[in-house]
Design an enzyme around this catalytic site. Structure first.
Site, mmCIF file in Angstrom:
data_model
loop_
_atom_site.group_PDB
_atom_site.id
_atom_site.type_symbol
_atom_site.label_atom_id
_atom_site.label_comp_id
_atom_site.label_asym_id
_atom_site.label_seq_id
_atom_site.Cartn_x
_atom_site.Cartn_y
_atom_site.Cartn_z
ATOM 1 N N ASP A 67 56.177 44.422 35.883
ATOM 2 C CA ASP A 67 56.219 43.593 37.087
ATOM 3 C C ASP A 67 56.617 42.147 36.779
ATOM 4 O OD1 ASP A 67 53.882 43.050 35.725
ATOM 5 O OD2 ASP A 67 52.561 43.841 37.264
ATOM 6 N N ASN A 136 40.189 44.663 40.812
ATOM 7 C CA ASN A 136 40.184 45.478 42.026
ATOM 8 C C ASN A 136 40.813 46.850 41.806
ATOM 9 O OD1 ASN A 136 42.885 44.896 41.777
ATOM 10 N ND2 ASN A 136 43.100 43.847 43.752
ATOM 11 N N HIS A 138 43.869 47.425 40.513
ATOM 12 C CA HIS A 138 45.341 47.494 40.580
ATOM 13 C C HIS A 138 45.932 47.787 39.201
ATOM 14 C CE1 HIS A 138 45.929 42.855 39.916
ATOM 15 N NE2 HIS A 138 46.098 43.477 38.767
ATOM 16 N N GLU A 143 48.478 47.157 44.575
ATOM 17 C CA GLU A 143 47.163 46.699 45.022
ATOM 18 C C GLU A 143 46.468 47.776 45.847
ATOM 19 O OE1 GLU A 143 46.021 44.039 43.861
ATOM 20 O OE2 GLU A 143 47.299 42.282 44.107
HETATM 21 C C1 F6R Z 1 50.470 42.699 34.387
HETATM 22 C C2 F6R Z 1 49.941 43.682 35.310
HETATM 23 C C3 F6R Z 1 48.559 43.562 35.851
HETATM 24 C C4 F6R Z 1 47.512 43.221 34.792
HETATM 25 C C5 F6R Z 1 46.137 43.091 35.421
HETATM 26 C C6 F6R Z 1 45.084 42.681 34.416
HETATM 27 O O1 F6R Z 1 51.795 43.024 34.009
HETATM 28 O O2 F6R Z 1 50.639 44.566 35.656
HETATM 29 O O3 F6R Z 1 48.217 44.781 36.469
HETATM 30 O O4 F6R Z 1 47.508 44.205 33.811
HETATM 31 O O5 F6R Z 1 46.169 42.156 36.452
HETATM 32 O O6 F6R Z 1 45.347 41.380 33.967
HETATM 33 P P1 F6R Z 1 44.517 40.742 32.775
HETATM 34 O O7 F6R Z 1 44.878 41.504 31.540
HETATM 35 O O8 F6R Z 1 44.990 39.320 32.703
HETATM 36 O O9 F6R Z 1 43.074 40.883 33.127
#
Ligand code: F6R
Length: 241
Positions: A67, A136, A138, A143
């Site tokens: 992403d 959450n 995701h 989401e």
């Molecule tokens: C990032 C992504 C997100 C993160 C998630 C956790 O490319 O796709 O889904 O993996 O938000 O983020 P952290 O590791 O910062 O807790």
């Protein structure tokens, strides 16, 4: 869904790096799917170490990131493009033309997403996809919602994701409200998946995942429907299991 609990964040990073390195050693032309965020930073550090001590060669590997914020310039230090170069790509021998991230500076997000999806398919699909998870539930920027999108798409970030990611920006108001992300179908088509869950702040979501129920309100729970998922947790994230 296979579960591996390692003691610390560093242990998870090493197990994850070793799994990814194995895929690449067995298939030098591997197509790897990558994530950003805090969680995989230690794993990327290990992969850089393996490259520097000449035990891992990325010269034939292709990467697709999950992403990118939209809109955002690649040169913005908060962009995922910048993050990946800083933590991994600048330090290994992956060819620049084999590095793919959704383009946060594109003018036509629909066309960009369709082209991204097509390119992954044309390359034969992703061999191993690395994922982190939001508080959450995701994955990528898919989401929680009543409906989830199949393919790479433009999406709006939830309030909780904007708040969680505000730590990287000067304030929550600076966080882009949209992103380009692989869809759930894109992720589920990967041949294997490594989900990294670390830290006590992820213990509650880890517990939710391992309840075993599949719901679009916790997008990561859909991974129960995939045949080859390994969840790597540190003890802090596994505390409530
Ligand atoms: C990032 C992504 C997100 C993160 C998630 C956790 O490319 O796709 O889904 O993996 O938000 O983020 P952290 O590791 O910062 O807790």
């Amino acid at each position: 869904m296979k579960k591996i609990i390692a003691k610390t964040y560093d242990d998870v990073s090493k197990v994850g790096a070793d799994m990814l390195a194995d895929v690449i050693r067995n298939k030098p032309r591997a197509i790897i799917g990558l994530a950003t965020g805090s969680t995989p930073i230690g794993m990327y550090k290990k992969l850089v170490e393996y490259h520097q001590n000449k035990t891992l060669d990325f010269s034939q590997v292709t990467a697709f990131n999950l992403d990118e914020y939209y809109p955002i310039l690649n040169s913005n230090p908060q962009s995922y493009h910048y993050f990946m170069w800083e933590h991994l790509f600048a330090h290994i021998n992956m060819k620049a033309e084999m590095i793919n991230l959704p383009n946060g500076q594109c003018e036509d997000p629909q066309a960009e997403c369709a082209a991204y999806e097509k390119k992954i398919a044309q390359m034969g699909g992703i061999d191993v996809q690395v994922l982190g998870i939001g508080n959450n539930g995701h994955i990528g920027f898919n989401e929680p919602a009543s409906h989830l999108a199949l393919a790479t798409h433009l999406t709006s970030l939830s309030k909780s994701t904007i708040e969680a990611n505000a730590r990287f920006f000067s304030s929550a108001a600076e966080v882009p409200t949209q992103a380009l992300t692989m869809g759930m179908g894109t992720i589920m088509q990967a041949k294997s998946i490594i989900l990294l869950i670390t830290g006590s702040n992820k213990a509650a979501v880890a517990k939710e995942i391992f309840r075993g129920q599949v719901t679009t309100e916790i997008p990561a729970s859909l991974l129960h429907l995939h045949q080859n998922v390994t969840v790597l947790l540190d003890e802090a994230a596994a505390a409530l299991l």
